[in-house]
Design an enzyme around this catalytic site. Sequence first.
Site, mmCIF file in Angstrom:
data_model
loop_
_atom_site.group_PDB
_atom_site.id
_atom_site.type_symbol
_atom_site.label_atom_id
_atom_site.label_comp_id
_atom_site.label_asym_id
_atom_site.label_seq_id
_atom_site.Cartn_x
_atom_site.Cartn_y
_atom_site.Cartn_z
ATOM 1 N N CYS A 1 0.814 -1.213 0.000
ATOM 2 C CA CYS A 1 0.000 0.000 0.000
ATOM 3 C C CYS A 1 0.849 1.264 0.000
ATOM 4 O O CYS A 1 0.844 2.017 0.980
ATOM 5 C CB CYS A 1 -0.960 -0.036 1.168
ATOM 6 S SG CYS A 1 -2.036 -1.455 1.034
ATOM 7 N N GLU A 2 1.605 1.459 -1.033
ATOM 8 C CA GLU A 2 2.397 2.671 -1.223
ATOM 9 C C GLU A 2 2.535 2.898 -2.720
ATOM 10 O O GLU A 2 2.779 1.945 -3.468
ATOM 11 C CB GLU A 2 3.822 2.501 -0.665
ATOM 12 C CG GLU A 2 3.856 2.137 0.785
ATOM 13 C CD GLU A 2 4.990 2.807 1.534
ATOM 14 O OE1 GLU A 2 5.539 3.816 1.024
ATOM 15 O OE2 GLU A 2 5.321 2.311 2.609
#
Length: 428
Positions: free
Chosen positions: A343-344
Amino acid sequence: MNHFQRRDGELFAEEVPLAALAAAHGTPLYVYSTATLTRHWKVLEGSLRGLRHLTCYAVKANSSLAVLSLLARLGAGFDIVSGGELYRVRKAGGDPRKVVFSGVGKRDDEVAFALEAGVRVLDVESAEELARVSIVARRLGKRAPVALRVNPDVDPRTHPYISTGLKGNKFGVPVEEALRLYALAARDRALRIRGVAMHIGSQVTELAPFLDAIARMRGLVDELRRQGIAVGHLDIGGGLGIPYEESEEPPHPDAYGAAVKKALRGFGGEVLLEPGRLLVGNAGVLVTRVLYRKRNGRKRFVVVDAGMNDLVRPAMYGAFHAIEPVGPPAAAEITCDVVGPICESGDFLARGRRLPEPEAGDLLCVRSAGAYGFAMSSQYNARPRAAEVLVDRDRVLLARRREAYPDLVRGESARPRPRRFGPRRGLR
Ligand code: LLP
């Protein structure tokens, strides 16, 4: 030259299809080639023939026991930067007498471990460290073999995060300070001066910075010898770059070896080298599976099951890794970002890359992942770390099993009422 080649359209590691390895061991999967690693070792050693030297593989690049053990069998020494790396080298059957201990921040327990193990030399990087090493050695009733890591102040012209031999970097001591510290060390009965060390940076793709730095070190060695200080070895570090893209042409090890030999003519001591990437970088690939394809606005994404936790180099340095299908490449090409599940937005393996159009379920091969690949991986986003296999012709060693969920919580505690913290109880 590496042994990850196509046969009838399919990518192989030596004599084993990558697809078969992925089927047996799952993805993401690191695959190393014994023949490639051995070849890189032999090419480098061949290029240094005639030079009295010891090649100390930089363990940080890939510290898997199978890789260390293969290199130990080939006769390598090891460049370590922590007690943990020394532990690994010994587990893999490496000879501590061929170990160089580098690093700016050695703790007392690590210095003691290295002295007890009998490493060849500790590369000291500051006045305060020199004093600590002396204290620890005295406490153990030993003489610590030391070299000073000198900062030659040359620009290796590589990524700023991996250039180490410039004045503003945290590494080494300036030449003038080195002279003063050698004089101190020479008078200290707990220390024994072995040599001089340097390392200018990593993924260096020109010879000139190495040669400049070696010339500066030779000036220092001459001065030390004039002062009656014996310099047994010169450690010229690692850092020679490898081709990540076909268009890249870093100096061939033969050119490097020839230039180094010339620059060291008449030195009259032993030469130590600390290559990491050069030996293992192109001896490893990362195999990952395509999960989905998607489009956001104009952009196309290929979502794969390997993320920045598995291979952080693209995210961290904007590094390029060639990516290609494991199976026969499709005729149609697309331009896409190859991204992981983390999640980046920085979680990508490639950006704006032309690729034969993959489909969900296809396998992709990320090349040049043998160095600083698994070694820098983490469990970020609670992702068990990948498995590693070492191929040798048609044989396959599961060098590290894939982590499972219990590995994620090993050593953790979530006791609702912790024990009272007291002097005798210590931290539980
Ligand atoms: N010796 C010392 C003291 C070092 O600090 C290093 C690398 C080496 C030898 C080996 O350098 P090599 O031959 O592998 O270039 N994580 C970065 C690279 C960091 C290198 C740190 N020091 C990357 O993925 O590019």
